[in-house]
Design an enzyme around this catalytic site. Structure first.
Site, short mmCIF file in Angstrom:
data_model
loop_
_atom_site.label_atom_id
_atom_site.label_comp_id
_atom_site.label_asym_id
_atom_site.label_seq_id
_atom_site.Cartn_x
_atom_site.Cartn_y
_atom_site.Cartn_z
N VAL A 139 0.84 -1.21 0.00
CA VAL A 139 0.00 0.00 0.00
C VAL A 139 0.88 1.25 0.00
O VAL A 139 0.63 2.22 -0.75
CB VAL A 139 -0.96 -0.02 1.21
CG1 VAL A 139 -1.79 1.25 1.24
CG2 VAL A 139 -1.87 -1.24 1.18
N CYS A 140 1.90 1.24 0.84
CA CYS A 140 2.79 2.41 0.93
C CYS A 140 3.43 2.72 -0.41
O CYS A 140 3.59 3.89 -0.79
CB CYS A 140 3.88 2.17 1.98
SG CYS A 140 3.26 1.97 3.65
N THR A 141 3.82 1.70 -1.13
CA THR A 141 4.46 1.91 -2.43
C THR A 141 3.51 2.65 -3.38
O THR A 141 3.89 3.61 -4.05
CB THR A 141 4.88 0.55 -3.04
OG1 THR A 141 5.74 -0.10 -2.10
CG2 THR A 141 5.60 0.73 -4.36
#
Ligand code: BEZ
Length: 211
Positions: A44-46
């Protein structure tokens, strides 16, 4: 302690992917978005970092500086950058804080132990030119944020900071706005020469004044 709307955004000095940053000096008189990520090399962070990089021109247009944070070290951030390009096609174009010792995360209460006792949640702080916190958001690790919504909110914050208006549900830049209830009809007529529509005594709509 939790940071609340209207509080001064705490100052800090931190290592970032763009060198050492002193938050207040770096932001100057601009608006700023400080947002945290639970962990490097996570899915998700990517996607989130790539999306913010893609939207950077939109933040620039609004004079908003963007700075990210995760509790991983700078060496991880550097290694992760290429993954962000590979996955999203966008290159990290704003500083990402390496907060391994959790100095900034603790200052901003970004670690919520009942969610996870080591990683930050997905926090967002919008800070105004006066260094006061104008908006906070908290999302869990499993839910990526909607950065179009963040831009929409910034449009509202910037408009309502400069005009005696509020924005209705789902408002978007360019749509009618609400005359501040504190204004009398006479004051509203003076302030809003395009006029207003009185839906209720307390709900008066007027065209967006800065358009
Ligand atoms: C993610 O970015 O996908 C993620 C990060 C930490 C925990 C769970 C998911």
């Amino acid at each position: 302690m939790a940071i609340r709307l209207g509080d001064e955004a705490p100052d800090f000095t931190a290592d970032t992917t763009e060198g050492t940053v002193n938050f207040h000096d770096w932001k100057g008189d601009s608006w700023a978005v400080l947002f945290s990520h639970p962990k490097d090399f996570t899915p998700v962070c990517t996607t989130e970092l790539g999306r913010v990089a893609e939207l950077k021109p939109e933040f620039d247009k609004r004079d908003v500086k963007v700075i990210g944070l995760s509790v991983d070290p700078l060496t991880d951030h550097e290694g992760w950058k290429q993954d962000i390009v590979d996955v999203t096609g966008s290159e990290l174009n704003f500083p990402l804080i390496a907060d391994s010792d959790r100095t900034v995360s603790d200052l901003y209460d970004m670690v919520h132990p009942n969610a996870n006792d080591t990683l930050t949640v997905r926090s967002v702080f919008v800070v105004g030119p006066d260094n006061k916190v104008k908006l906070t958001l908290t999302y869990p690790a499993s839910t990526g944020r909607n950065f179009d919504e963040l831009l929409r909110v910034i449009d509202s914050l910037q408009l309502t900071a400069n005009h005696s208006v509020a924005t209705p549900a789902d408002w978007k830049d360019g749509e009618d706005v609400i005359v501040a209830p504190a204004l009398s009809d006479e004051e509203a007529e003076e302030k809003f020469p395009k006029g207003f529509e009185k839906k209720k005594p307390y709900l008066r709509l007027t065209p967006q004044p800065n358009r």
